[in-house]
Write a protein that holds these residues in place. Structure first.
Motif, PDB file in Angstrom:
ATOM      1  N   TRP A   1     -22.310  -5.518 -28.448  1.00 40.90           N
ATOM      2  CA  TRP A   1     -22.838  -4.975 -29.692  1.00 40.90           C
ATOM      3  C   TRP A   1     -23.316  -3.551 -29.472  1.00 40.90           C
TER       4      TRP A   1
ATOM      5  N   ARG B   1     -29.497 -15.234 -40.091  1.00 48.94           N
ATOM      6  CA  ARG B   1     -29.025 -15.614 -41.418  1.00 48.94           C
ATOM      7  C   ARG B   1     -29.394 -14.511 -42.396  1.00 48.94           C
ATOM      8  N   LYS B   2     -28.964 -14.644 -43.629  1.00 49.66           N
ATOM      9  CA  LYS B   2     -29.288 -13.625 -44.630  1.00 49.66           C
ATOM     10  C   LYS B   2     -30.793 -13.461 -44.783  1.00 49.66           C
TER      11      LYS B   2
ATOM     12  N   GLY C   1     -22.708 -17.694 -26.490  1.00 50.84           N
ATOM     13  CA  GLY C   1     -21.991 -18.263 -27.624  1.00 50.84           C
ATOM     14  C   GLY C   1     -20.863 -19.163 -27.189  1.00 50.84           C
TER      15      GLY C   1
ATOM     16  N   ASP D   1     -16.924 -21.372 -32.289  1.00 49.72           N
ATOM     17  CA  ASP D   1     -17.825 -21.111 -33.420  1.00 49.72           C
ATOM     18  C   ASP D   1     -18.629 -19.857 -33.120  1.00 49.72           C
ATOM     19  N   ASP D   2     -18.122 -18.727 -33.599  1.00 53.23           N
ATOM     20  CA  ASP D   2     -18.753 -17.448 -33.268  1.00 53.23           C
ATOM     21  C   ASP D   2     -20.140 -17.300 -33.889  1.00 53.23           C
ATOM     22  N   ASP D   3     -20.421 -18.055 -34.950  1.00 53.46           N
ATOM     23  CA  ASP D   3     -21.718 -17.964 -35.608  1.00 53.46           C
ATOM     24  C   ASP D   3     -22.808 -18.749 -34.882  1.00 53.46           C
ATOM     25  N   ALA D   4     -22.404 -19.645 -34.006  1.00 51.19           N
ATOM     26  CA  ALA D   4     -23.380 -20.468 -33.277  1.00 51.19           C
ATOM     27  C   ALA D   4     -23.697 -19.809 -31.946  1.00 51.19           C
ATOM     28  N   HIS D   5     -24.744 -19.047 -31.923  1.00 46.99           N
ATOM     29  CA  HIS D   5     -25.106 -18.386 -30.670  1.00 46.99           C
ATOM     30  C   HIS D   5     -26.613 -18.176 -30.599  1.00 46.99           C
TER      31      HIS D   5
ATOM     32  N   LYS E   1     -25.582 -12.091 -25.539  1.00 47.30           N
ATOM     33  CA  LYS E   1     -25.367 -13.255 -26.398  1.00 47.30           C
ATOM     34  C   LYS E   1     -24.723 -14.403 -25.638  1.00 47.30           C
TER      35      LYS E   1
ATOM     36  N   ASP F   1     -32.319 -17.017 -32.424  1.00 49.82           N
ATOM     37  CA  ASP F   1     -31.147 -17.807 -32.789  1.00 49.82           C
ATOM     38  C   ASP F   1     -30.185 -16.955 -33.608  1.00 49.82           C
ATOM     39  N   SER F   2     -29.145 -17.571 -34.150  1.00 46.71           N
ATOM     40  CA  SER F   2     -28.168 -16.861 -34.969  1.00 46.71           C
ATOM     41  C   SER F   2     -28.848 -16.360 -36.245  1.00 46.71           C
TER      42      SER F   2
END
Length: 392
Positions: free
Chosen positions: A299, A353-354, A310, A314-318, A308, A350-351
């Motif tokens: 990043w 969110r909005k 991960g 599932d790229d969103d689960a990290h 990260k 954690d991952s």
């Protein structure tokens, strides 16, 4: 590091928080809009000021101020008329096919005289052709001058003909305009909006950010006294003493900033190695499944200082190890999860969110420990990562 270097380094370290606080508290429309960080933006403003019929309602005042500064650097026989110029921007200078194309930021022209203006942060032609500028301004037997309009006059950068240019700084020009406006009460009364705009410009490019808070000023004096720098107040040449002092502080601040980036890169490399060789296995063994199967750290920007854990499926689960500037951004994004952050430590989140993060934890692992290397029996980061993994 010598004793003198340690003294100035200590001074800069103690002084910067106060200076940054003062900068943050000051409102200025140019800083809010990030205007003036590129030469084209300021060329627009200077062109507006130079046009006699523009909405500033000052007529040819700024043209006269500009030409007064230019003529002050010319011999009597080379002086140009004080006003009556048309103003153009982004003008392609005349050239033959072999010499290529060049563009002057501003061009002031009348039938018998012209000025080709290069606007840049420092007094540097930065690759433009001085002689092409001069030939274009001269045209058909006009008296011509090439001007470097800049924020900082740095004579050692003038070369390849640019040492013949007239150098005019923003501060000089705008100081003259400021003095004129201060004397013209009638104009100020009739044009409050334009006056406000010019005041903001004067503050940004003439006065500069000021630590106006009395407590900050007293703290500055206290630090000067405690770090052995107070003798500078007794110098007979106050302007030179201020410039020399500012140069020393700027150089040490630049060095500390660059060394800070190197340190952040060290932390990142050490954390990445630990995550790949130890932490991934520690977490998966504790869970009894291969929950994470990769470690990444690619990043950039505000999220650069992170590592990260991960999984490819599932790229969103990290879960991410965060530190330094990225830890600040993380904590600020979801206020309240960490009440008293200590940015000398590693954080785990954690991952996102909005609505922000569910978990942000400040670990006991310090940046210095991360650089030195964590042992295989150190489970502090493992435990923090486990708490950040959402329950299925």
């Amino acid at each position: 590091m010598s004793a003198d270097q340690r003294s100035v380094t200590d001074f800069v370290t103690r002084l910067l928080p106060g200076l940054s606080r003062s900068l943050a508290e000051e409102f200025n429309v140019f800083r809010v809009m990030h205007h003036g960080t590129h030469e084209k933006q300021l060329s627009n403003v200077f062109a507006w000021l130079m046009r006699e019929d523009a909405t500033h309602e000052l007529g040819d005042v700024f043209q006269r101020i500009f030409l007064s500064r230019v003529n002050g650097a010319l011999s009597q026989e080379r002086k140009l008329p004080a006003t009556g110029y048309r103003v153009f921007q982004e003008v392609q200078t005349e050239s033959d096919e072999q010499s290529g194309m060049d563009i002057a930021d501003l061009l002031l022209v009348r039938s018998d005289a012209a000025l080709a203006i290069e606007n840049y942060g420092t007094s540097d032609g930065h690759g433009h052709d001085y002689y092409r500028y001069l030939a274009h301004a001269a045209g058909d037997r006009r008296r011509a001058v090439v001007v470097l309009l800049c924020m900082r006059h740095m004579p050692h950068l003038l070369k390849d003909g640019w040492e013949q240019a007239v150098v005019v700084t923003y501060s000089e020009l705008l100081s003259d305009l400021k003095n004129y406006v201060a004397r013209d009460r009638s104009w100020r009364g009739r044009h409050p909006e334009q006056h406000f705009f010019l005041q903001q410009m004067f503050h940004q490019f003439v006065e500069g950010p000021a630590a106006v808070n009395l407590d900050d000023q007293l703290a500055f004096i206290k630090i000067m006294c405690e770090t052995g720098e107070s003798s500078r107040y007794g110098a007979s040449r106050r302007d030179r003493a201020a410039e020399e002092f500012a140069d020393i502080v700027a150089e040490h601040a630049r060095r500390q900033f660059e060394e800070g980036r190197r340190t952040l890169r060290q932390v990142k490399a050490s954390l990445r190695d630990f995550a790949r060789t130890q932490l991934l296995d520690q977490v998966n063994k504790a869970l009894g499944v291969d929950h994470f199967d990769r470690v990444t750290s690619n990043w950039q920007g505000q999220w650069e200082w992170s590592v990260k854990l991960g999984r490819a499926s599932d790229d969103d689960a990290h879960v991410t190890l965060r530190f330094g500037p990225t830890a600040v951004t993380t904590v600020d994004w979801t206020p309240g999860l960490v009440s008293t952050p200590d940015y000398s430590r590693i954080f785990v989140a954690d991952s996102p969110r909005k609505e922000g993060f569910r978990v942000i934890s400040q670990t006991e692992v310090t940046l210095s420990e991360a650089i030195a290397g964590l042992g295989p029996d150190d489970l502090r980061l493992r435990d923090a990562v486990l708490k950040a993994i959402p329950a299925d």
